[in-house]
Design an enzyme around this catalytic site. Structure first.
Site, mmCIF file in Angstrom:
data_model
loop_
_atom_site.group_PDB
_atom_site.id
_atom_site.type_symbol
_atom_site.label_atom_id
_atom_site.label_comp_id
_atom_site.label_asym_id
_atom_site.label_seq_id
_atom_site.Cartn_x
_atom_site.Cartn_y
_atom_site.Cartn_z
ATOM 1 N N CYS A 1 39.174 15.900 -33.397
ATOM 2 C CA CYS A 1 39.774 15.887 -32.052
ATOM 3 C C CYS A 1 40.912 16.910 -31.986
ATOM 4 C CB CYS A 1 40.328 14.502 -31.753
ATOM 5 S SG CYS A 1 41.332 14.460 -30.261
ATOM 6 N N CYS B 1 44.988 4.842 -31.969
ATOM 7 C CA CYS B 1 45.784 3.864 -32.691
ATOM 8 C C CYS B 1 46.288 4.496 -33.973
ATOM 9 C CB CYS B 1 44.935 2.648 -33.078
ATOM 10 S SG CYS B 1 44.216 1.807 -31.652
ATOM 11 N N CYS C 1 36.899 16.977 -23.570
ATOM 12 C CA CYS C 1 37.722 16.711 -22.379
ATOM 13 C C CYS C 1 38.116 18.005 -21.672
ATOM 14 C CB CYS C 1 38.958 15.879 -22.750
ATOM 15 S SG CYS C 1 40.013 16.649 -23.995
ATOM 16 N N CYS D 1 37.845 11.224 -22.139
ATOM 17 C CA CYS D 1 37.532 11.161 -23.566
ATOM 18 C C CYS D 1 36.854 9.835 -23.839
ATOM 19 C CB CYS D 1 38.813 11.251 -24.395
ATOM 20 S SG CYS D 1 38.522 11.021 -26.159
ATOM 21 N N ASN E 1 40.865 3.033 -35.706
ATOM 22 C CA ASN E 1 41.360 4.062 -34.790
ATOM 23 C C ASN E 1 40.156 4.858 -34.317
ATOM 24 O OD1 ASN E 1 43.069 7.248 -35.319
ATOM 25 N ND2 ASN E 1 42.678 6.160 -33.435
ATOM 26 N N GLY E 2 39.996 4.922 -33.000
ATOM 27 C CA GLY E 2 38.865 5.657 -32.438
ATOM 28 C C GLY E 2 38.212 4.817 -31.360
ATOM 29 N N CYS F 1 36.200 18.742 -31.597
ATOM 30 C CA CYS F 1 35.731 18.169 -30.336
ATOM 31 C C CYS F 1 36.704 18.616 -29.253
ATOM 32 C CB CYS F 1 35.711 16.642 -30.402
ATOM 33 S SG CYS F 1 35.231 15.892 -28.816
ATOM 34 N N TYR G 1 48.704 17.195 -28.835
ATOM 35 C CA TYR G 1 49.612 16.193 -28.292
ATOM 36 C C TYR G 1 49.858 14.982 -29.189
ATOM 37 C CZ TYR G 1 50.944 12.102 -25.497
ATOM 38 O OH TYR G 1 51.547 10.966 -25.036
ATOM 39 N N GLY H 1 50.504 4.186 -30.899
ATOM 40 C CA GLY H 1 50.156 2.977 -30.168
ATOM 41 C C GLY H 1 51.332 2.044 -30.051
HETATM 42 P P1 AMP Z 1 50.364 13.481 -16.196
HETATM 43 O O1 AMP Z 1 51.425 13.060 -15.295
HETATM 44 O O2 AMP Z 1 49.264 12.473 -16.178
HETATM 45 O O3 AMP Z 1 49.862 14.847 -15.975
HETATM 46 O O4 AMP Z 1 50.977 13.383 -17.668
HETATM 47 C C1 AMP Z 1 51.084 14.468 -18.490
HETATM 48 C C2 AMP Z 1 51.984 14.093 -19.651
HETATM 49 O O5 AMP Z 1 51.441 12.987 -20.367
HETATM 50 C C3 AMP Z 1 52.125 15.230 -20.609
HETATM 51 O O6 AMP Z 1 53.525 15.473 -20.712
HETATM 52 C C4 AMP Z 1 51.585 14.763 -21.922
HETATM 53 O O7 AMP Z 1 52.510 15.009 -22.938
HETATM 54 C C5 AMP Z 1 51.377 13.271 -21.758
HETATM 55 N N1 AMP Z 1 50.019 12.867 -22.187
HETATM 56 C C6 AMP Z 1 48.934 13.612 -22.284
HETATM 57 N N2 AMP Z 1 47.872 12.905 -22.678
HETATM 58 C C7 AMP Z 1 48.290 11.661 -22.852
HETATM 59 C C8 AMP Z 1 47.654 10.463 -23.271
HETATM 60 N N3 AMP Z 1 46.365 10.420 -23.555
HETATM 61 N N4 AMP Z 1 48.413 9.343 -23.363
HETATM 62 C C9 AMP Z 1 49.714 9.373 -23.040
HETATM 63 N N5 AMP Z 1 50.360 10.478 -22.636
HETATM 64 C C10 AMP Z 1 49.672 11.614 -22.546
#
Ligand code: AMP
Length: 458
Positions: free
Chosen positions: A238, A2, A439, A385, A102-103, A436, A244, A28
């Site tokens: 994290c 968040c 994952c 996670c 957040n967390g 951390c 990302y 979020g």
């Molecule tokens: P996937 O199709 O599940 O492999 O989605 C990978 C894509 O989702 C990548 O382009 C990441 O930028 C994005 N992504 C990675 N982790 C998350 C997350 N926790 N929440 C939303 N998007 C994510």
């Protein structure tokens, strides 16, 4: 995951919080909320959806007062309810408490059960509500003492902004999982935010990161008090924030997200070069900086071969596989003129389920690419996670169940290279220790929650 924002000692606290939340929208999109306090009177606005759709300058007029906190809530399938929107707000005999979190707490189920046995009635399914109940019972004198008492025995990840009376209190868990930065506006007003980009938008300057285990209390007159909870020497920030989650124009954990991602891209190019490729491109926007780093280190030109439609939300949050597949096409398109007949390197920050990647590779091939070499600026994600990033259960994580060769085949690429764990930890600011990476590595800093939460509530 968040976004949280808070401000104390400004006549337009709610309006500035509204502005700050715009810069935290990426953290979020499920719901947003703002609480403001004036002379003991507390007002709240909460809504499902985006800050820009749900709140206006007009609506901020209902939120008077010099102290405010705001929250943007990360979307997860199945938990989109207004009861779970934050800030949480309760009125009780001791006054009011508003809380933005957040967390993700890892022992919330146990704490909740024991509170319920003592008669507490919960109004949401949020893990964060246990802190509110604990706070309402806390005996401490000052607000920060109450919060320290309420947090004793609470495990997991939390960056918190809490209003108790008219005191704004900020806290970070002792392992420092989630970022929280403190800033100043006009030399006096105190501002807190998950990321520094939210301070930029209101014109505040960064003063410092809240330390792991630190509780900071701010009065409307500007006076600041701090308490330090016991914290282990080694933090567990994290690393996925750098990979990302955070915005590249932010500083989190004291480091630049842009610099981190570029270094990740450079390191990725060193570990997994793509000799013979014509150019590199990113999956916009989250891997733009990593693709730049890859281009720099490899000497390959950077092209904009994928175009993202900015009016579409995240693909990840679609509850069904079919929904996710369709959304890839709605969200991205490939530029045929760039791709036709070429051997290309596609850089993405992570592969989670593999759905997006497979769809993107299909798009790129349909646009005529001759060879597709995929490079990923984080290691294979092999476990969920428990600390606030919404990764799906292990069964759905492609790298938890398949070898790199199998993944390459499934997503349809000619070659696939992930940055190594050591490579990633060596590339981010202030690495390699103190992060951390559960994952990726399976090294969880705490026991996983005893009752695995299907929905992650951070
Ligand atoms: P996937 O199709 O599940 O492999 O989605 C990978 C894509 O989702 C990548 O382009 C990441 O930028 C994005 N992504 C990675 N982790 C998350 C997350 N926790 N929440 C939303 N998007 C994510």
């Amino acid at each position: 995951m968040c976004g949280i924002f808070g401000i104390s000692g400004h006549a337009d606290a709610a309006a500035l919080t509204h502005l700050g939340l715009y810069s935290l929208q990426h953290r979020g999109q499920e719901s947003a909320g703002i609480v403001a306090v004036k002379d003991g009177a507390v007002n709240v606005l909460r809504a499902m959806g985006l800050v820009s759709d749900k709140f206006s300058a007009e609506s901020m007029r209902t939120l008077a007062g010099p102290v405010a906190i705001g929250h943007t809530r990360y979307s997860t399938a199945g938990s989109s309810t207004i009861e779970n929107a934050q800030p949480a707000l309760v009125r009780f005999k001791g006054g009011h408490i508003a809380l933005a979190h957040n967390g993700n707490l890892t022992n919330a189920t146990e704490v909740r059960r024991s509170l319920e046995e003592d008669g507490s009635i919960f109004s949401s399914t949020m893990d964060s509500e246990v802190i509110v109940h604990r706070l309402a019972r806390a005996k401490g004198e000052r607000p920060e003492e109450k919060l320290a008492e309420a947090l004793r025995g609470i495990e997991g990840a939390y960056s918190l902004l809490v209003i108790i009376g008219d005191t704004l209190v900020a806290a970070r868990d002792p392992l420092g999982w989630r970022p929280l930065v403190m800033g100043r506006l006009n030399g006096g007003t105190t501002v807190f935010a998950s990321e520094s980009c939210a301070l930029d938008i209101v014109g505040a300057t960064v003063e410092r990161e809240i330390a792991p285990g630190e509780i900071v209390a701010v009065e409307p007159n500007g006076s600041v008090r701090t308490i330090q909870m016991p914290a282990p020497a080694e933090q567990r920030r994290c690393v996925f924030e750098y990979v990302y989650f955070a915005r590249p124009d932010s500083r989190v954990f004291g480091g630049s997200v842009d610099r981190a991602r570029r270094a990740l891209g450079r390191r990725l190019a060193e570990e997994h070069p793509a000799p013979g490729a014509d150019f590199v491109f990113s999956v916009p926007d989250s891997s733009n900086s990593a693709a730049l780093g890859f281009a720099e280190a490899s000497g390959l030109p950077l092209e904009l071969a994928l175009i993202r439609n900015h009016y579409v939300g995240r693909t990840f949050i679609q509850p069904t596989q079919q929904g996710r597949d369709e959304k890839v096409k709605v969200k991205y398109n490939a530029v045929r003129e760039i791709l036709a007949g070429r051997s290309v390197v596609m850089v993405d920050d992570s592969i989670v389920r593999g759905t997006t990647t497979r769809g993107l590779v299909a798009l790129v091939r349909a646009a005529g690419a001759r060879e597709v070499h995929m490079r990923v600026s984080s290691p294979p994600i092999t476990g969920p996670c428990y600390y606030g990033i919404d990764t799906p259960d292990r069964e759905q994580l492609i790298a938890a169940n398949h070898s790199i060769e199998e993944i390459a085949r499934r997503i349809g690429v000619d070659s696939l290279g992930y940055i190594s764990l050591d490579g990633m930890l060596g590339a981010v600011p202030d690495g390699p220790s103190g992060f951390c990476h559960a994952c990726f590595s399976g090294q969880y800093p705490t026991q996983p929650p005893t009752i695995p939460e299907k929905r992650r509530l951070g």
